[in-house]
Design a protein around this motif. Structure first.
Motif, PDB file in Angstrom:
ATOM      1  N   ASP A  50      -2.136  32.365  47.693  1.00  0.00           N
ATOM      2  CA  ASP A  50      -1.756  31.281  46.637  1.00  0.00           C
ATOM      3  C   ASP A  50      -0.440  30.840  46.753  1.00  0.00           C
ATOM      4  O   ASP A  50      -0.003  29.828  46.582  1.00  0.00           O
ATOM      5  CB  ASP A  50      -2.019  31.835  45.084  1.00  0.00           C
ATOM      6  CG  ASP A  50      -1.745  30.694  44.100  1.00  0.00           C
ATOM      7  OD1 ASP A  50      -1.849  29.499  44.244  1.00  0.00           O
ATOM      8  OD2 ASP A  50      -1.666  31.304  43.021  1.00  0.00           O
ATOM      9  N   LEU A  53       0.279  29.021  50.035  1.00  0.00           N
ATOM     10  CA  LEU A  53      -0.350  27.608  49.766  1.00  0.00           C
ATOM     11  C   LEU A  53       0.276  26.913  48.883  1.00  0.00           C
ATOM     12  O   LEU A  53       0.757  25.693  49.399  1.00  0.00           O
ATOM     13  CB  LEU A  53      -1.746  27.859  49.579  1.00  0.00           C
ATOM     14  CG  LEU A  53      -2.782  28.291  50.496  1.00  0.00           C
ATOM     15  CD1 LEU A  53      -4.162  28.590  49.866  1.00  0.00           C
ATOM     16  CD2 LEU A  53      -2.996  27.788  51.728  1.00  0.00           C
ATOM     17  N   THR A  54       0.992  27.487  47.890  1.00  0.00           N
ATOM     18  CA  THR A  54       1.926  26.467  47.074  1.00  0.00           C
ATOM     19  C   THR A  54       3.063  26.262  47.616  1.00  0.00           C
ATOM     20  O   THR A  54       3.380  25.014  47.433  1.00  0.00           O
ATOM     21  CB  THR A  54       2.276  27.460  45.768  1.00  0.00           C
ATOM     22  OG1 THR A  54       0.779  27.665  45.144  1.00  0.00           O
ATOM     23  CG2 THR A  54       2.937  26.610  44.859  1.00  0.00           C
ATOM     24  N   GLU A  57       2.554  23.044  50.124  1.00  0.00           N
ATOM     25  CA  GLU A  57       2.311  22.044  49.625  1.00  0.00           C
ATOM     26  C   GLU A  57       3.496  21.041  49.201  1.00  0.00           C
ATOM     27  O   GLU A  57       3.703  19.889  48.905  1.00  0.00           O
ATOM     28  CB  GLU A  57       1.420  21.984  48.389  1.00  0.00           C
ATOM     29  CG  GLU A  57       2.194  22.314  47.143  1.00  0.00           C
ATOM     30  CD  GLU A  57       1.023  22.592  45.768  1.00  0.00           C
ATOM     31  OE1 GLU A  57       1.645  22.453  44.779  1.00  0.00           O
ATOM     32  OE2 GLU A  57      -0.008  22.553  46.210  1.00  0.00           O
ATOM     33  N   SER A 111      -3.385  24.420  48.337  1.00  0.00           N
ATOM     34  CA  SER A 111      -3.292  25.398  47.257  1.00  0.00           C
ATOM     35  C   SER A 111      -4.266  25.381  46.012  1.00  0.00           C
ATOM     36  O   SER A 111      -4.894  24.294  46.003  1.00  0.00           O
ATOM     37  CB  SER A 111      -1.885  25.371  46.469  1.00  0.00           C
ATOM     38  OG  SER A 111      -1.890  23.996  45.592  1.00  0.00           O
TER      39      SER A 111
END
Length: 159
Positions: A50, A53-54, A57, A111
């Motif tokens: 998480d 992926l955050t 972005e 995300s």
């Protein structure tokens, strides 16, 4: 002493049953402990994914951000970034839980927050264990009609 050998044999049988039951219990306890360790590892992996992926972005503002959004389909717009941040700030959104509940999200490269914004809510996915997207949309048909994000609507109107 009458019945002595029969009682001893029965007692020995009970002891064997008890030993077998203890062994089965210990085996179950070991499997439960292994499952707990695996669950903890899965949770840690989900949290790490998480976070990664955050971070991916994020876009730069200005021309670099515009170019990144044109070249990379997963790049978030400034509004999506703000909305995703608002989701993450809520106790009702749990990115690690979302990844574990919907493992197909990982292959999108988005995300969890961005996926929920773009696709998850429309697919009826829940953002965490404490919020039901389908139940919220059933209670608030205008939100569904406007195709607004149910969790964002809840955060902005009910809190």
């Amino acid at each position: 002493m009458a019945g002595g050998p029969e009682l001893r044999a029965e007692l020995e049988g009970c002891r064997r049953e008890l030993a077998a039951a203890r062994e089965a219990h210990e085996s179950c306890a070991e499997r439960a402990a292994a499952a707990d360790r695996a669950e903890a590892q899965a949770l840690e992996i989900s949290r790490t994914l998480d976070a990664q992926l955050t971070r991916s972005e994020r876009v730069a503002s200005g021309p670099k951000g515009w170019l990144k959004r044109r070249v990379l389909p997963n790049a978030a717009t400034p509004q999506e970034l703000a909305d995703a941040q608002e989701l993450r700030a809520s106790s009702l959104f749990d990115g690690a839980w979302y990844l574990r509940a919907y493992p197909d999200v990982v292959s999108t490269g988005l995300s969890p927050a961005l996926h929920y914004l773009r696709h998850g809510a429309a697919e009826g996915k829940d953002p965490g264990p404490e919020f039901s997207t389908k139940r919220y949309l059933a209670k608030h048909p205008l939100v569904a009609q406007r195709r607004a994000n149910p969790l964002l609507n809840h955060l902005r109107t009910h809190q």
